[in-house]
Design a protein around this motif. Structure first.
Motif, short mmCIF file in Angstrom:
data_model
loop_
_atom_site.label_atom_id
_atom_site.label_comp_id
_atom_site.label_asym_id
_atom_site.label_seq_id
_atom_site.Cartn_x
_atom_site.Cartn_y
_atom_site.Cartn_z
N ASP A 1 0.84 -1.20 0.00
CA ASP A 1 0.00 0.00 0.00
C ASP A 1 0.88 1.26 0.00
N THR B 1 0.18 4.22 0.37
CA THR B 1 -0.17 5.28 1.32
C THR B 1 0.89 5.41 2.40
N TRP C 1 3.80 7.39 1.20
CA TRP C 1 3.44 8.80 1.24
C TRP C 1 3.61 9.35 2.66
#
Lengths: 267, 65
Positions: A180, A182, A185
């Motif tokens: 993932d 995310t 990030w």
């Protein structure tokens, strides 16, 4: 309702499915059915104003009410929306897995969930412990942690402890971050120790609050343990039949379609 | 940074120190929660508590190191 189970189930799934799940949607799915509804079950106060569902069981698990949030179809609908927006199948079925785990876990209490809504408003329950949300959050906690619910959560605490490898830094990078973006990030913007803590947060929260509630209920206070089916004996459980008996409110002062009506409990 | 590329490891704490710090924060949360059970009801209290404590411990640790 379950307490620590919803915090810890995602880590067990994470261990089992590895890179085939995305942890954030899995966790959101696990909290999803109660995310916007539990506040009104117990009541939330702000600036001297308290908002609380008048008939908590009808509101939380019934129809009319927001009981549809605990249905399998609702989880599927949100998962389809997630897929439509993100075009990411892993996000979609990770959410679905978390959501269905929550809906099915809540079948354990005396009230159960409308699993097959909108095709049926019948609630499915095995009645292992008493649903006591209507008594307020402290007595609800006391009842839950004195009943078979405490065992149910305890099982998830043990499962989580046996899954301890999933909270290791290496596992986080090798599996969770890899599955993932995310997390990548987040890692670009926040210190690693805080991002890792965010990932480990529900694990920490689930286990510590299970311990803390046990101490509060049985050491600081002296509520009786009752591990018989449907216990504890000292709280009046809300059952499916009670919700069906009261049903939607038709009184002239009814607040509206969500069952949040103070007069229903007096019917 | 690629999906599974690791940043430079944060060497502030060893793995054992990290475990001890989490355990200490956990013990503090349990103790506070037993006497102020409002802290136990929501993820929005439990997880920010962990993050805040870690941030404070990290800052103090780096200052003392």
């Amino acid at each position: 309702m379950s307490w620590a189970a919803h915090d810890l189930e995602p880590y067990a799934f994470q261990k089992h499915f590895g890179k085939r799940v995305a942890f954030i949607p899995l966790l959101i799915g696990s909290y999803g059915p109660d995310m916007l509804t539990k506040w009104l079950v117990y009541g939330v106060g702000f600036a001297g104003i308290t908002l609380k569902a008048g008939d908590t069981q009808q509101f939380h698990r019934g129809w009319p009410g927001v009981g549809f949030t605990h249905s399998l179809a609702f989880g599927l609908l949100i998962a389809l929306i997630i897929y439509a927006v993100s075009r990411n199948k892993v996000y979609a079925y990770s959410f679905l897995m978390g959501h269905w785990a929550h809906a099915l876990s809540d079948v354990g209490d005396s009230l159960g969930t409308m699993l097959l809504f909108p095709f049926s408003t019948e609630t499915y329950s095995i009645g292992a412990w008493a649903y006591a949300g209507q008594t307020g959050r402290y007595l609800d906690a006391a009842a839950y942690f004195s009943s078979f619910g405490f065992v149910w959560d305890g099982i998830w605490v043990v499962v989580a402890l046996f899954s301890w490898r999933v909270i290791k830094r290496d596992y986080f990078y090798d599996v969770v971050v890899a599955a993932d973006g995310t997390w990548t990030w987040l890692l670009k913007r926040f210190p690693e120790y805080l991002v890792l803590a965010l990932y480990r947060g529900s694990y920490f929260y689930g286990i510590t609050r299970w311990v803390a509630w046990l101490l509060w209920v049985h050491v600081l206070h002296s509520y009786d343990f009752d591990l018989t089916w449907g216990g504890p004996y000292w709280v009046e459980p809300v059952t499916t039949s009670l919700v069906e008996m009261t049903g939607p409110c038709s009184c002239p002062t009814c607040c509206g379609p969500l069952g949040a009506c103070p007069c229903v409990t007096n019917q | 940074m690629a999906a599974n590329e690791r940043p430079q490891p944060d060497t502030t704490w060893t793995a054992r120190q990290t475990l001890a710090i989490y355990a200490g924060i956990g013990a503090l949360y349990v103790t506070l929660g037993v006497f102020i059970p409002e802290l136990l009801f929501s993820w929005w209290e439990g997880v920010p508590f962990l993050l805040l404590c870690l941030w404070i411990v990290h800052a103090v640790w780096r200052r003392l190191a």
